[in-house]
Scaffold this motif. Sequence first.
Motif, PDB file in Angstrom:
ATOM      1  N   PRO A  62      46.018  47.484  47.052  1.00 35.78           N
ATOM      2  CA  PRO A  62      47.045  48.049  47.945  1.00 35.78           C
ATOM      3  C   PRO A  62      47.277  47.214  49.196  1.00 35.78           C
ATOM      4  CG  PRO A  62      45.634  49.795  47.105  1.00 35.78           C
ATOM      5  CD  PRO A  62      44.997  48.494  46.690  1.00 35.78           C
ATOM      6  N   GLU A  63      46.211  46.662  49.764  1.00 32.77           N
ATOM      7  CA  GLU A  63      46.379  45.815  50.936  1.00 32.77           C
ATOM      8  C   GLU A  63      47.083  44.515  50.589  1.00 32.77           C
ATOM      9  OE1 GLU A  63      43.120  46.752  54.258  1.00 32.77           O
ATOM     10  OE2 GLU A  63      42.360  45.506  52.644  1.00 32.77           O
ATOM     11  N   MET A  64      46.808  44.005  49.404  1.00 36.70           N
ATOM     12  CA  MET A  64      47.503  42.799  48.975  1.00 36.70           C
ATOM     13  C   MET A  64      48.983  43.063  48.750  1.00 36.70           C
ATOM     14  SD  MET A  64      48.216  40.831  45.829  1.00 36.70           S
ATOM     15  CE  MET A  64      49.804  40.475  46.508  1.00 36.70           C
ATOM     16  N   ALA A  65      49.310  44.261  48.232  1.00 31.73           N
ATOM     17  CA  ALA A  65      50.701  44.612  47.938  1.00 31.73           C
ATOM     18  C   ALA A  65      51.545  44.722  49.192  1.00 31.73           C
ATOM     19  CB  ALA A  65      50.756  45.936  47.161  1.00 31.73           C
ATOM     20  N   THR A  66      50.915  44.933  50.341  1.00 32.28           N
ATOM     21  CA  THR A  66      51.672  45.067  51.590  1.00 32.28           C
ATOM     22  C   THR A  66      51.466  43.889  52.527  1.00 32.28           C
ATOM     23  OG1 THR A  66      49.854  46.375  52.518  1.00 32.28           O
ATOM     24  CG2 THR A  66      51.671  47.574  51.489  1.00 32.28           C
ATOM     25  N   GLY A  67      50.831  42.829  52.035  1.00 29.56           N
ATOM     26  CA  GLY A  67      50.734  41.602  52.815  1.00 29.56           C
ATOM     27  C   GLY A  67      49.583  41.516  53.778  1.00 29.56           C
ATOM     28  N   THR A  68      48.676  42.495  53.795  1.00 31.74           N
ATOM     29  CA  THR A  68      47.510  42.407  54.675  1.00 31.74           C
ATOM     30  C   THR A  68      46.580  41.290  54.222  1.00 31.74           C
ATOM     31  OG1 THR A  68      47.624  44.781  55.105  1.00 31.74           O
ATOM     32  CG2 THR A  68      45.558  43.684  55.636  1.00 31.74           C
ATOM     33  N   ILE A  69      46.438  41.155  52.901  1.00 32.92           N
ATOM     34  CA  ILE A  69      45.561  40.145  52.313  1.00 32.92           C
ATOM     35  C   ILE A  69      46.394  39.238  51.417  1.00 32.92           C
ATOM     36  CG2 ILE A  69      43.572  39.768  50.795  1.00 32.92           C
ATOM     37  CD1 ILE A  69      42.535  42.491  51.651  1.00 32.92           C
ATOM     38  N   GLU A  70      46.090  37.951  51.438  1.00 32.22           N
ATOM     39  CA  GLU A  70      46.774  37.008  50.561  1.00 32.22           C
ATOM     40  C   GLU A  70      46.274  37.169  49.118  1.00 32.22           C
ATOM     41  OE1 GLU A  70      49.312  34.858  51.251  1.00 32.22           O
ATOM     42  OE2 GLU A  70      49.339  36.018  53.087  1.00 32.22           O
ATOM     43  N   PRO A  71      47.159  36.988  48.121  1.00 33.43           N
ATOM     44  CA  PRO A  71      46.784  37.238  46.719  1.00 33.43           C
ATOM     45  C   PRO A  71      45.548  36.479  46.255  1.00 33.43           C
ATOM     46  CG  PRO A  71      49.155  36.952  46.911  1.00 33.43           C
ATOM     47  CD  PRO A  71      48.584  36.647  48.263  1.00 33.43           C
ATOM     48  N   ARG A  72      45.457  35.179  46.555  1.00 35.31           N
ATOM     49  CA  ARG A  72      44.343  34.394  46.041  1.00 35.31           C
ATOM     50  C   ARG A  72      43.015  34.745  46.699  1.00 35.31           C
ATOM     51  NH1 ARG A  72      44.445  29.635  47.572  1.00 35.31           N
ATOM     52  NH2 ARG A  72      46.213  29.726  48.995  1.00 35.31           N
ATOM     53  N   HIS A  73      43.072  35.474  47.809  1.00 34.52           N
ATOM     54  CA  HIS A  73      41.836  35.806  48.513  1.00 34.52           C
ATOM     55  C   HIS A  73      41.037  36.910  47.814  1.00 34.52           C
ATOM     56  CE1 HIS A  73      43.614  34.079  52.496  1.00 34.52           C
ATOM     57  NE2 HIS A  73      43.546  33.193  51.526  1.00 34.52           N
ATOM     58  N   ILE A  74      41.675  37.675  46.935  1.00 33.67           N
ATOM     59  CA  ILE A  74      40.937  38.711  46.207  1.00 33.67           C
ATOM     60  C   ILE A  74      40.836  38.385  44.723  1.00 33.67           C
ATOM     61  CG2 ILE A  74      41.519  40.514  47.853  1.00 33.67           C
ATOM     62  CD1 ILE A  74      43.597  41.554  45.820  1.00 33.67           C
ATOM     63  N   ALA A  75      41.162  37.139  44.374  1.00 32.21           N
ATOM     64  CA  ALA A  75      41.064  36.701  42.974  1.00 32.21           C
ATOM     65  C   ALA A  75      40.183  35.458  42.914  1.00 32.21           C
ATOM     66  CB  ALA A  75      42.444  36.410  42.410  1.00 32.21           C
ATOM     67  N   THR A  76      39.155  35.493  42.076  1.00 30.51           N
ATOM     68  CA  THR A  76      38.226  34.377  41.931  1.00 30.51           C
ATOM     69  C   THR A  76      38.273  33.871  40.493  1.00 30.51           C
ATOM     70  OG1 THR A  76      36.760  35.417  43.561  1.00 30.51           O
ATOM     71  CG2 THR A  76      35.834  33.636  42.228  1.00 30.51           C
ATOM     72  N   PRO A  77      38.507  32.568  40.277  1.00 30.00           N
ATOM     73  CA  PRO A  77      38.542  32.043  38.907  1.00 30.00           C
ATOM     74  C   PRO A  77      37.268  32.389  38.145  1.00 30.00           C
ATOM     75  CG  PRO A  77      39.277  30.374  40.463  1.00 30.00           C
ATOM     76  CD  PRO A  77      38.743  31.514  41.283  1.00 30.00           C
ATOM     77  N   ILE A  78      37.433  32.903  36.935  1.00 33.25           N
ATOM     78  CA  ILE A  78      36.253  33.276  36.140  1.00 33.25           C
ATOM     79  C   ILE A  78      35.413  32.045  35.808  1.00 33.25           C
ATOM     80  CG2 ILE A  78      35.528  34.179  33.893  1.00 33.25           C
ATOM     81  CD1 ILE A  78      37.752  36.198  34.061  1.00 33.25           C
ATOM     82  N   ARG A  79      36.051  30.913  35.672  1.00 30.32           N
ATOM     83  CA  ARG A  79      35.296  29.691  35.374  1.00 30.32           C
ATOM     84  C   ARG A  79      34.286  29.362  36.475  1.00 30.32           C
ATOM     85  NH1 ARG A  79      36.901  26.796  31.049  1.00 30.32           N
ATOM     86  NH2 ARG A  79      38.913  27.343  30.112  1.00 30.32           N
ATOM     87  N   LYS A  80      34.517  29.897  37.664  1.00 27.60           N
ATOM     88  CA  LYS A  80      33.565  29.690  38.754  1.00 27.60           C
ATOM     89  C   LYS A  80      32.236  30.373  38.451  1.00 27.60           C
ATOM     90  CE  LYS A  80      34.209  28.971  43.659  1.00 27.60           C
ATOM     91  NZ  LYS A  80      35.182  29.091  44.757  1.00 27.60           N
ATOM     92  N   PHE A  81      32.280  31.447  37.650  1.00 24.57           N
ATOM     93  CA  PHE A  81      31.055  32.159  37.274  1.00 24.57           C
ATOM     94  C   PHE A  81      30.430  31.583  36.009  1.00 24.57           C
ATOM     95  CE2 PHE A  81      33.963  35.467  39.093  1.00 24.57           C
ATOM     96  CZ  PHE A  81      33.309  35.620  40.302  1.00 24.57           C
ATOM     97  N   CYS A  82      31.236  30.947  35.171  1.00 23.33           N
ATOM     98  CA  CYS A  82      30.772  30.509  33.840  1.00 23.33           C
ATOM     99  C   CYS A  82      30.000  29.207  33.917  1.00 23.33           C
ATOM    100  CB  CYS A  82      31.955  30.376  32.884  1.00 23.33           C
ATOM    101  SG  CYS A  82      32.731  31.927  32.451  1.00 23.33           S
ATOM    102  N   LYS A  83      28.800  29.262  34.452  1.00 29.25           N
ATOM    103  CA  LYS A  83      27.963  28.075  34.532  1.00 29.25           C
ATOM    104  C   LYS A  83      27.330  27.767  33.174  1.00 29.25           C
ATOM    105  CE  LYS A  83      28.676  28.021  38.974  1.00 29.25           C
ATOM    106  NZ  LYS A  83      29.608  27.051  39.555  1.00 29.25           N
TER     107      LYS A  83
END
Length: 642
Positions: free
Chosen positions: A260-281
Amino acid sequence: MKSKSSPTVNFSLRKEVFFVSIGSIIGAFTMHLPRIFLDFIGDSSYVVTLIVLAQTVDSADPLVGFLLHIFVATTIGIITGIFLYKLMKFNISNVIRGIIFGLIAGIVVFVVFAIPVSQLLLGPNTVEVLSEINPQMSLVDAIREVEQNFVFQMIHSLVMHLIWGVTLGLISSLFTRKMGANYLCRICNIEFSKIKTWEHHQEHVHDNPSKSTKKILIVGGGYAGVGVLNRIQKQFQDNVDVSISLVSESNFFLHTPMLPEMATGTIEPRHIATPIRKFCKRAQFYHAKVVSVDINSRKVVIQRQGDSKQTELSYDYLVLASGSKTNFFGNHNVEKNSLTIKSLDDAIKIRNHVISVLETADQESDETIRQKLVTFVVVGGGFSGVETVGELNEFVRESVEKYYRNISISSVKVFLVSSGKTILPEIGDLGQYAKDALEKAEVKIYTNTRLDDFADELVTLNNGEKISCSTMVWAGGNKVDDVITNLDTEHHKSGKLTVTHQLKLKNHPNVFALGDCAYVLDPRSQKPYPPTAQHAIRQAKTVAENLSNKVNGIGFQSDFVYDSKGSMAKIGKKDGVALLLGHELRGMLAWFVWKQYYLSTLPTTEKKIRVGLDWFIDLFFPRDITRLSNIFEEKPIVSSSN
């Protein structure tokens, strides 16, 4: 025949800084030993240099000067290493490269630190210190001695720093090879923490493939799936007889409570999305849609997102954590015409659409059409609906007041429709506080009311009331994916998978299910656990432990038993409600706790910093009304008045 491939060595900045620091400290003792030895036999006055260095921090203790030298040299060495890596991708896992790095670092420290300090500080101050140490030496004699020894001192200093650099490079390189670097298999795109494990993998997977490899397949990239992945990777980091794979329709992990905060511009979209490949060690990642799962033949068919090509994956152990999708309860008009708040795409669509209707309303002269444009309806009295309506109400009113001068703030109407007796029933009496707070913020709330239809920009409620609006956000329910409902196993009437207390499918002990797609009963109350992120994270821990035991041949399987720590909702700027361990919080304190908790659950330090900065900026500045893109097709906002 063995292949001649070599691993790709991945750099870990945090570990490298630590190893360089250790190498620098050992190197500092190594470099100082010859000079200290010369002091003992009377051929050097290095102690004078240390005293002069100590005087820069108002001390006369040579030990202070020694420690200061180590600190400065280490800092410059670390900066040099980071610079080399960023500029040249230069890593020190190879011993020769480590020594080269050390020599470069030693020369840099000598040029950047030793020479300027000798010219600007040591020279003048050494004269003074020599006069104090030896009262019989005149000032002229002290100056002459310093000048005569300058070249000798510089040569000694250069040799010292080269000794320091070689020791630093050698030590940090050895540490990196043993404990620091990750070794990437170029074929499988997975990492190992030890070079010996990579060699074992090369031998038993690629050179002479082993038939005993156990395959773990995880379906889903949300809290449940990524939670299992992170834990199971640690368990089998150095076990090449275990293969781990994860399939997800999105190539990123989404922190959904902040949508909801992203939908109203409080948070930038990429700030709450982390590439899954970052976890796939230690795991292979498939950015694909699951087409079908055959738990009898242990086969999963996936379809690549890029070109729709289908591939069949086999498994020995399967983890189903595919989450859920929006449930429209068979209402095709609502499905076709409403906005949803389930994914990153949904949030971007809401933001774009709301900004578009405000821009259109600001230019519209027909009052009837303008009223329709600035009327917003959110359906759903749960956490998602309440937090969305709170954010939407604030965003629209703040934007109208700040930017859209042709729209009267009094004309803005925001509605929340809930089918329950109250909103946020999960938090008891706090639901009434949330209702009162939203109504005070001029949100009109309908309870015990259902939405019957939404067509031709007209919301129809089951109480007969009709609301003319251009924006309706549906947050009214979820259901499991068709792939889950089609599985040949026992289901709950909701379509969710019925699981044992160990989170396994009945009659299929090698298949685990958790999160939104599983119907999990509390063994104490025999009531289902709520499908929240909090519970998914805890279920992931149980599944990872039980899965690890099964793979390792350990018979013990633990039950999932968990007491919720509480529930929270942000209902406005500096306002919220929280039920934590039986204690009720409301207002600004609850809002602050909500912020701190969800900030702490972000998966990386980078994301925590970015979101924290977004929140800090939001405290002092209005939300940005820049429309992000036109990549999503939208229905025309309005064409004419009714």
